[in-house]
Write a protein that holds these residues in place. Sequence first.
Motif, mmCIF file in Angstrom:
data_model
loop_
_atom_site.group_PDB
_atom_site.id
_atom_site.type_symbol
_atom_site.label_atom_id
_atom_site.label_comp_id
_atom_site.label_asym_id
_atom_site.label_seq_id
_atom_site.Cartn_x
_atom_site.Cartn_y
_atom_site.Cartn_z
ATOM 1 N N GLY A 1 0.916 -1.929 -58.562
ATOM 2 C CA GLY A 1 1.332 -1.151 -59.721
ATOM 3 C C GLY A 1 2.191 0.016 -59.259
ATOM 4 O O GLY A 1 2.371 0.235 -58.058
ATOM 5 N N HIS B 1 -0.003 -8.698 -65.106
ATOM 6 C CA HIS B 1 -0.569 -7.768 -64.130
ATOM 7 C C HIS B 1 0.438 -7.628 -62.993
ATOM 8 O O HIS B 1 0.910 -8.634 -62.467
ATOM 9 C CB HIS B 1 -1.907 -8.267 -63.588
ATOM 10 C CG HIS B 1 -2.522 -7.311 -62.605
ATOM 11 N ND1 HIS B 1 -3.227 -6.209 -63.009
ATOM 12 C CD2 HIS B 1 -2.486 -7.271 -61.265
ATOM 13 C CE1 HIS B 1 -3.624 -5.536 -61.931
ATOM 14 N NE2 HIS B 1 -3.177 -6.163 -60.870
ATOM 15 N N SER C 1 -2.993 0.779 -61.778
ATOM 16 C CA SER C 1 -3.816 -0.374 -61.403
ATOM 17 C C SER C 1 -3.028 -1.686 -61.482
ATOM 18 O O SER C 1 -3.471 -2.716 -60.985
ATOM 19 C CB SER C 1 -5.027 -0.471 -62.320
ATOM 20 O OG SER C 1 -4.605 -0.746 -63.655
ATOM 21 N N GLY C 2 -1.857 -1.648 -62.152
ATOM 22 C CA GLY C 2 -1.075 -2.850 -62.359
ATOM 23 C C GLY C 2 -1.298 -3.474 -63.721
ATOM 24 O O GLY C 2 -0.582 -4.392 -64.122
ATOM 25 N N ASP C 3 -2.311 -2.989 -64.451
ATOM 26 C CA ASP C 3 -2.577 -3.501 -65.791
ATOM 27 C C ASP C 3 -1.481 -3.055 -66.758
ATOM 28 O O ASP C 3 -0.897 -1.981 -66.604
ATOM 29 C CB ASP C 3 -3.928 -3.005 -66.312
ATOM 30 C CG ASP C 3 -5.091 -3.588 -65.543
ATOM 31 O OD1 ASP C 3 -4.945 -4.696 -64.982
ATOM 32 O OD2 ASP C 3 -6.158 -2.932 -65.495
ATOM 33 N N VAL C 4 -1.220 -3.875 -67.754
ATOM 34 C CA VAL C 4 -0.223 -3.564 -68.779
ATOM 35 C C VAL C 4 -0.960 -3.171 -70.056
ATOM 36 O O VAL C 4 -1.856 -3.878 -70.506
ATOM 37 C CB VAL C 4 0.689 -4.783 -69.024
ATOM 38 C CG1 VAL C 4 1.669 -4.497 -70.145
ATOM 39 C CG2 VAL C 4 1.434 -5.155 -67.750
ATOM 40 N N THR C 5 -0.587 -2.016 -70.619
ATOM 41 C CA THR C 5 -1.233 -1.511 -71.826
ATOM 42 C C THR C 5 -0.172 -1.101 -72.845
ATOM 43 O O THR C 5 1.004 -0.977 -72.510
ATOM 44 C CB THR C 5 -2.124 -0.295 -71.514
ATOM 45 O OG1 THR C 5 -1.307 0.754 -70.975
ATOM 46 C CG2 THR C 5 -3.228 -0.645 -70.523
ATOM 47 N N ILE D 1 2.924 0.212 -67.729
ATOM 48 C CA ILE D 1 2.292 -0.371 -66.547
ATOM 49 C C ILE D 1 1.494 0.738 -65.871
ATOM 50 O O ILE D 1 2.044 1.772 -65.492
ATOM 51 C CB ILE D 1 3.334 -0.951 -65.577
ATOM 52 C CG1 ILE D 1 4.204 -1.980 -66.299
ATOM 53 C CG2 ILE D 1 2.645 -1.581 -64.363
ATOM 54 C CD1 ILE D 1 5.397 -2.450 -65.497
ATOM 55 N N SER E 1 1.367 -6.304 -59.235
ATOM 56 C CA SER E 1 0.707 -5.986 -57.966
ATOM 57 C C SER E 1 1.768 -5.821 -56.886
ATOM 58 O O SER E 1 2.452 -6.791 -56.564
ATOM 59 C CB SER E 1 -0.257 -7.109 -57.583
ATOM 60 O OG SER E 1 -0.925 -6.794 -56.398
ATOM 61 N N SER F 1 1.572 6.065 -64.341
ATOM 62 C CA SER F 1 2.005 4.933 -65.151
ATOM 63 C C SER F 1 3.493 5.051 -65.462
ATOM 64 O O SER F 1 4.087 6.127 -65.385
ATOM 65 C CB SER F 1 1.188 4.865 -66.433
ATOM 66 O OG SER F 1 1.404 6.023 -67.206
#
Length: 74
Positions: A50, A46, A16-20, A13, A48, A55
């Motif tokens: 993050g 996502h 930005s809150g995006d998951v990669t 995570i 929110s 990360s």
Amino acid sequence: PTLAGRVAVTMTIQESGDVTGVRAVENSTGSDAVAACVVRVISGFHFSPGPVGGSVTYSFPFVFEPSDGAAPTE
């Protein structure tokens, strides 16, 4: 309704809150399609807000059990 097993997924995570970086690291369901579906769904998450300060990488198990065929009770 007969699916049983575990799909363990690692994910990162981002701030930005995006998951990669989502990937299945364990799959005892016997179905590559189930593991791919879990990875695809988690990749769309996502958070929110993050994490603050960088990360974070998690590993999380999804456990599937066969349905007993009974309707939920309230």
